[in-house]
Design a protein around this motif. Structure first.
Motif, PDB file in Angstrom:
ATOM      1  N   VAL A  89       0.834  -1.201   0.000  1.00  0.00           N
ATOM      2  CA  VAL A  89       0.000   0.000   0.000  1.00  0.00           C
ATOM      3  C   VAL A  89       0.876   1.261   0.000  1.00  0.00           C
ATOM      4  O   VAL A  89       0.620   2.218  -0.750  1.00  0.00           O
ATOM      5  CB  VAL A  89      -0.942  -0.012   1.224  1.00  0.00           C
ATOM      6  CG1 VAL A  89      -1.584   1.348   1.422  1.00  0.00           C
ATOM      7  CG2 VAL A  89      -2.017  -1.077   1.043  1.00  0.00           C
ATOM      8  N   SER A  90       1.920   1.267   0.813  1.00  0.00           N
ATOM      9  CA  SER A  90       2.761   2.461   0.935  1.00  0.00           C
ATOM     10  C   SER A  90       3.501   2.767  -0.362  1.00  0.00           C
ATOM     11  O   SER A  90       3.586   3.933  -0.782  1.00  0.00           O
ATOM     12  CB  SER A  90       3.759   2.287   2.087  1.00  0.00           C
ATOM     13  OG  SER A  90       3.096   2.205   3.327  1.00  0.00           O
ATOM     14  N   GLN A  91       4.040   1.728  -1.029  1.00  0.00           N
ATOM     15  CA  GLN A  91       4.743   1.995  -2.290  1.00  0.00           C
ATOM     16  C   GLN A  91       3.777   2.459  -3.373  1.00  0.00           C
ATOM     17  O   GLN A  91       4.109   3.320  -4.187  1.00  0.00           O
ATOM     18  CB  GLN A  91       5.564   0.777  -2.731  1.00  0.00           C
ATOM     19  CG  GLN A  91       4.780  -0.461  -3.135  1.00  0.00           C
ATOM     20  CD  GLN A  91       4.277  -0.440  -4.563  1.00  0.00           C
ATOM     21  OE1 GLN A  91       4.856   0.236  -5.431  1.00  0.00           O
ATOM     22  NE2 GLN A  91       3.172  -1.150  -4.819  1.00  0.00           N
ATOM     23  N   ALA A  92       2.557   1.901  -3.376  1.00  0.00           N
ATOM     24  CA  ALA A  92       1.564   2.349  -4.363  1.00  0.00           C
ATOM     25  C   ALA A  92       1.168   3.798  -4.114  1.00  0.00           C
ATOM     26  O   ALA A  92       0.994   4.582  -5.057  1.00  0.00           O
ATOM     27  CB  ALA A  92       0.333   1.443  -4.322  1.00  0.00           C
ATOM     28  N   GLY A  93       1.031   4.169  -2.840  1.00  0.00           N
ATOM     29  CA  GLY A  93       0.723   5.557  -2.526  1.00  0.00           C
ATOM     30  C   GLY A  93       1.825   6.497  -2.969  1.00  0.00           C
ATOM     31  O   GLY A  93       1.561   7.583  -3.505  1.00  0.00           O
ATOM     32  N   LEU A  94       3.089   6.090  -2.766  1.00  0.00           N
ATOM     33  CA  LEU A  94       4.217   6.929  -3.197  1.00  0.00           C
ATOM     34  C   LEU A  94       4.197   7.129  -4.707  1.00  0.00           C
ATOM     35  O   LEU A  94       4.334   8.259  -5.196  1.00  0.00           O
ATOM     36  CB  LEU A  94       5.529   6.281  -2.750  1.00  0.00           C
ATOM     37  CG  LEU A  94       6.806   7.104  -2.951  1.00  0.00           C
ATOM     38  CD1 LEU A  94       7.849   6.718  -1.898  1.00  0.00           C
ATOM     39  CD2 LEU A  94       7.418   6.905  -4.349  1.00  0.00           C
TER      40      LEU A  94
END
Length: 439
Positions: free
Chosen positions: A257-262
């Motif tokens: 989720v965090s890498q997709a948000g970035l």
């Protein structure tokens, strides 16, 4: 005297006659719709502050201040993204330790000078300062509108709540970008387009002080009802470093989720700086650029009215994966200029907006699913840290690539990264339907 509202939790206070009033609160959108609607209005104003810059500020740098370097022009986005990311991190801790309302008010106070600096700042350094303050303000205000809506609605309508919140914010980003483009075409780049920002900050501050109520008691209520989250987390009070590691690295779903948000906000940071300069060089006028810059966040915002509740029904993963792939398709249309410059910009921006509308509420809801309510605000702060670092990463990447091989290649590279990010989620993220009350 005893006043009781339907709900499972009581809060007691003493009125002037010293007779206890017992007020019971209940989670749910229907039960708390008045405060929810007011928070939607507040987030419209929050989003409008970002929309002030979308069309105008890159052109202020290149045309008014005669800055030739793309990386220098994009420096205002870098400043905004880095400061907002770290403020998100702090805001989650403050929200858990203090109150949501106090942090919201602090954000508006910090944002008060921003439209004045954008309108009358005598040098580019003043524009950078405005974006430092804007990043801090957005980190506090937007984070609190997210947390407060999540607090109010509980787990069953979390996707819908995030869809409505982000629809309000990014709809206002797009409409304000369009409005500033029209004003600039009529009156010039400064100061007139920034007058509306003065109204946004004053109205937002007054609403937050006098109308909005704090919601931490709702999070406390939910925490008392949750035995285990979708990622197996049980109630405890971890420190920020533990939450940071869990959200960033240790939990595979939260890492995905965090890498997709970035990467999602890398796209936004790239488009923020690159699109005005790219389409000006292609012969598109200020009003046309205003439309291109507006349609992306408007579709992004309005689309979340649909995708927010949809993620509650079909799960988080499908919307994240297909949202990233749709954004990648938008980059193809713009980067290859498959149609006329204006039409390529409009069609590509619609695809970018549609893809982001699919991704945004699903990402926020996925974090909220995995984090226990006792440390959820901190986990959301960590996720939003990585997401909004994407602004700075996108601006730095775009500036370097544009200097070396041209603006179009900044679009191409962003598209490739977006596609790879979607593949990562497809392969690594384990879908779990939200279920918060299993004991």
């Amino acid at each position: 005297m005893k006043v009781s509202l339907t709900g499972p939790r009581r809060a007691t206070r003493l009125p002037p006659n010293n007779q206890a009033i017992i007020v019971e609160i209940k989670l749910g959108l229907k039960e708390n719709w008045q405060q929810f609607v007011l928070l939607v209005l507040v987030n419209c104003l929050v989003g409008g502050m970002v929309g002030l810059e979308r069309t105008i500020v890159p052109l202020v740098g290149s045309e008014e201040f005669k800055i030739a370097s793309d990386i220098v022009v994009f420096s205002f986005i870098i400043a905004f993204g880095v400061v907002k990311a770290f403020t998100n991190l702090v805001s989650g801790v403050l929200a858990d330790k203090l109150t949501r309302k106090r942090v919201l008010i602090l954000g508006w106070i910090i944002g008060l000078p921003v439209p004045f600096l954008l309108a009358w700042g005598p040098s580019w350094n003043w524009i950078i300062l405005a974006n430092v303050l804007l990043g801090m303000s957005q980190g506090f205000t937007w984070s609190m509108t997210v947390n407060m809506k999540i607090d109010l609605v509980g787990p069953k309508k979390r996707g819908l709540a995030m869809g409505l919140n982000e629809a309000a914010g990014y709809g206002a980003v797009g409409l304000t970008a369009l409005l500033t483009g029209y004003i600039a075409a009529q009156y010039g780049l400064r100061p007139q387009p920034f007058y509306i920002g003065i109204a946004y900050t004053i109205f937002g501050l007054l609403l937050s002080i006098f109308i909005i109520r704090d919601t931490r008691s709702y999070a406390t209520l939910e925490a008392s009802q949750v035995a285990i989250t979708t990622s197996g987390e049980r109630p405890h009070r971890p420190n920020l470093w533990w939450v940071f590691k869990e959200t960033s690295i240790k939990n595979k779903n939260l890492f995905a989720v965090s890498q997709a948000g970035l990467i999602n906000n890398l796209n936004d940071g790239m488009s923020w700086g690159v699109f005005p300069l790219l389409f000006v060089s292609a012969g598109v006028g200020l009003e046309g650029i205003g439309w291109i810059k507006a349609i992306y966040p408007v579709v992004w915002g309005v689309g979340q009215v649909v995708t927010g509740p949809l993620t509650d029904r079909v799960g988080r993963k499908p919307l994240i994966v297909w949202g990233m792939f749709t954004q990648a398709a938008g980059h193809v249309v713009i980067g290859l200029l498959l149609f006329s410059p204006f039409m390529s910009g409009m069609i590509g921006s619609v695809l970018l907006g549609a893809g982001t509308a699919m991704v945004y509420p699903a990402l926020l809801a996925a974090v909220s699913d995995a984090a226990h309510p006792s440390w959820r605000a901190s986990s959301l702060g960590v996720y939003r840290f990585w997401r909004d670092i994407g602004y700075a990463v996108g601006a730095v990447m775009s500036g370097i690539v544009a200097q070396l091989v041209g603006l179009v290649w900044a679009v191409h590279i962003a598209g490739i990264l977006t596609f790879l990010s979607g593949v990562w989620v497809l392969m690594k993220m384990k879908e779990r339907k939200p279920s918060f009350f299993s004991r």
